[in-house]
Write a protein that holds these residues in place. Structure first.
Motif, PDB file in Angstrom:
ATOM      1  N   VAL A  61     -11.664  -8.040  -1.219  1.00  0.00           N
ATOM      2  CA  VAL A  61     -10.526  -7.219  -0.815  1.00  0.00           C
ATOM      3  C   VAL A  61      -9.977  -7.760   0.504  1.00  0.00           C
ATOM      4  CG1 VAL A  61      -9.729  -4.911  -0.169  1.00  0.00           C
ATOM      5  CG2 VAL A  61     -11.426  -5.182  -1.999  1.00  0.00           C
ATOM      6  N   LEU A  62      -8.707  -8.062   0.522  1.00  0.00           N
ATOM      7  CA  LEU A  62      -8.036  -8.563   1.715  1.00  0.00           C
ATOM      8  C   LEU A  62      -6.959  -7.569   2.108  1.00  0.00           C
ATOM      9  CD1 LEU A  62      -9.154 -11.084   0.047  1.00  0.00           C
ATOM     10  CD2 LEU A  62      -7.565 -12.449   1.400  1.00  0.00           C
ATOM     11  N   LEU A  63      -7.002  -7.093   3.379  1.00  0.00           N
ATOM     12  CA  LEU A  63      -6.047  -6.105   3.865  1.00  0.00           C
ATOM     13  C   LEU A  63      -5.108  -6.767   4.882  1.00  0.00           C
ATOM     14  CD1 LEU A  63      -8.421  -3.049   4.353  1.00  0.00           C
ATOM     15  CD2 LEU A  63      -7.095  -3.686   2.325  1.00  0.00           C
ATOM     16  N   PHE A  64      -3.827  -6.360   4.837  1.00  0.00           N
ATOM     17  CA  PHE A  64      -2.798  -6.991   5.657  1.00  0.00           C
ATOM     18  C   PHE A  64      -1.987  -5.934   6.410  1.00  0.00           C
ATOM     19  CE2 PHE A  64      -3.807  -9.744   2.151  1.00  0.00           C
ATOM     20  CZ  PHE A  64      -3.845 -11.009   2.712  1.00  0.00           C
ATOM     21  N   ASP A  71      -0.067 -11.473   7.229  1.00  0.00           N
ATOM     22  CA  ASP A  71      -0.822 -11.206   8.459  1.00  0.00           C
ATOM     23  C   ASP A  71      -2.089 -10.433   8.080  1.00  0.00           C
ATOM     24  OD1 ASP A  71      -1.722 -10.824  11.003  1.00  0.00           O
ATOM     25  OD2 ASP A  71      -0.163  -9.366  11.571  1.00  0.00           O
ATOM     26  N   MET A  72      -3.202 -11.160   7.857  1.00  0.00           N
ATOM     27  CA  MET A  72      -4.418 -10.539   7.359  1.00  0.00           C
ATOM     28  C   MET A  72      -5.187  -9.843   8.480  1.00  0.00           C
ATOM     29  SD  MET A  72      -7.395 -12.120   4.913  1.00  0.00           S
ATOM     30  CE  MET A  72      -7.966 -13.311   6.129  1.00  0.00           C
ATOM     31  N   LEU A  96      -1.691  -0.741   8.278  1.00  0.00           N
ATOM     32  CA  LEU A  96      -2.127  -1.211   6.948  1.00  0.00           C
ATOM     33  C   LEU A  96      -0.935  -1.075   6.009  1.00  0.00           C
ATOM     34  CD1 LEU A  96      -4.198  -2.130   4.855  1.00  0.00           C
ATOM     35  CD2 LEU A  96      -4.902   0.275   4.600  1.00  0.00           C
ATOM     36  N   ALA A  97      -0.416  -2.241   5.547  1.00  0.00           N
ATOM     37  CA  ALA A  97       0.795  -2.217   4.723  1.00  0.00           C
ATOM     38  C   ALA A  97       0.660  -2.997   3.423  1.00  0.00           C
ATOM     39  CB  ALA A  97       1.979  -2.768   5.523  1.00  0.00           C
ATOM     40  N   THR A 109       0.828  -1.200   0.000  1.00  0.00           N
ATOM     41  CA  THR A 109       0.000   0.000   0.000  1.00  0.00           C
ATOM     42  C   THR A 109       0.865   1.252   0.000  1.00  0.00           C
ATOM     43  OG1 THR A 109      -0.128  -0.021   2.410  1.00  0.00           O
ATOM     44  CG2 THR A 109      -1.874  -1.142   1.208  1.00  0.00           C
ATOM     45  N   SER A 110       0.346   2.277  -0.613  1.00  0.00           N
ATOM     46  CA  SER A 110       1.101   3.527  -0.715  1.00  0.00           C
ATOM     47  C   SER A 110       0.171   4.696  -0.395  1.00  0.00           C
ATOM     48  CB  SER A 110       1.670   3.685  -2.127  1.00  0.00           C
ATOM     49  OG  SER A 110       2.355   4.919  -2.259  1.00  0.00           O
TER      50      SER A 110
END
Length: 303
Positions: A219-222, A229-230, A253-254, A116-117
């Motif tokens: 959508v899966l965020l880690f 690591d979800m 959030l990365a 993510t940016s």
């Protein structure tokens, strides 16, 4: 009218067959020319690379099967597009404006781990707004067509260079007499209109609005850039308005993964089924040639 190949045979016959055949010499006071005649518009280069030639045509037409049509119009699908960002919020329930977190190259390929940016630290990440997938607003129409090829008889008149040129496959020609007749020895009479330009174009193909289609994503965020690591798994997001989701406390959030759960593009119908020929063929004045091989061209017509 004979084709280029027949004309080539004709000139060869004039030059090499029959020692007692008198080859008439063109007059020098009326701009004699070497005249190439063929059934395609693939004009040859003039002898010695001369560029001061004259191009003409006669009986020009398009292929009768396609004379008014350039091609059949078609439309590409209206593709589903993955979301390329979320909004990370410091406040719960997405109560603040949030910051945009980009998913660089989310669709290349779908489902790969995205960094993510910018990354969002845990103390600034309490909720997230998920941007829904979209469907392309329009379909892409067929590429622009070109008009069908022209048929007919084509001619190129090159300056007379003082001798016959067998490699050019041309005829030696002069202008008619003052009364319009052709003198003996130059009895092959040809008339061509000056070739100005082929001003034909094809009408563009256009598509109507997309219909149908279904675009649904997961959508899966880690919390890490390697997507191991979800934090949140949000499934079945359709093309509706943005939706707010809560985030685990003190989790950064990365990384993210974005995949299609359903990818069914919309379809469009062309506004017109066929691309039509538009414009005209532009011709100039008619020019008459008296050429030296009438007996060869017409005498061998059945051979």
């Amino acid at each position: 009218m004979r084709s280029t190949s027949c004309l080539a045979f004709s000139v060869a016959a004039l030059l090499g067959c029959g020692e007692d055949l008198e080859i008439p010499k063109p007059r020098t006071d009326d701009n004699p020319v070497l005249l190439w005649v063929g059934d395609t518009a693939d004009f040859p280069m003039c002898p010695e690379g001369r560029l001061d030639y004259w191009d003409g045509w006669a009986g020009v037409r398009t292929d009768p099967w396609y004379q008014n049509e350039c091609g059949t119009c078609a439309c590409s699908p209206a593709a589903c597009v993955l979301p390329d960002m979320v909004k990370a919020h410091e406040a719960a329930r997405c109560a603040d404006e949030g910051i945009e977190v980009k998913f660089a190259d989310a669709a290349d390929p779908p489902g790969h781990c995205i960094k993510t940016s910018p990354p969002v630290p845990g103390d600034a990440f309490a909720s997230v707004t998920i941007t829904p997938p979209t469907m392309a607003p329009a379909c892409r129409a067929s590429a622009q067509f070109t008009p069908p090829p022209l048929g007919g008889t084509f001619a190129r008149a090159c300056p007379w260079t003082g001798e016959y040129r067998t490699g050019f496959d041309g005829l030696v020609c002069i202008t008619p007499e003052h009364d319009g007749s052709c003198r003996p020895g130059f009895s092959a009479r040809f008339e061509f209109q000056e070739k100005i330009r082929d001003a034909r174009t094809c009408t563009p193909c256009e598509c109507g609005e997309p219909v149908g289609g279904v675009c649904v994503v997961d959508v899966l965020l880690f919390s890490d850039t390697s997507c191991s690591d979800m934090l949140i798994s949000i499934n079945g997001i359709g093309t509706q308005e943005e939706i707010c989701y809560g985030a685990p406390i003190d989790s950064p959030l990365a990384g993210a993964r974005v995949v299609f759960a359903r990818d069914e593009p919309g379809t469009c119908s062309p506004k017109a089924t066929v691309s039509l020929v538009d414009g005209t063929i532009e011709s100039g004045e008619t020019r008459t040639f008296c050429c030296s091989s009438a007996e060869i061209i017409y005498g061998n017509a059945d051979n």
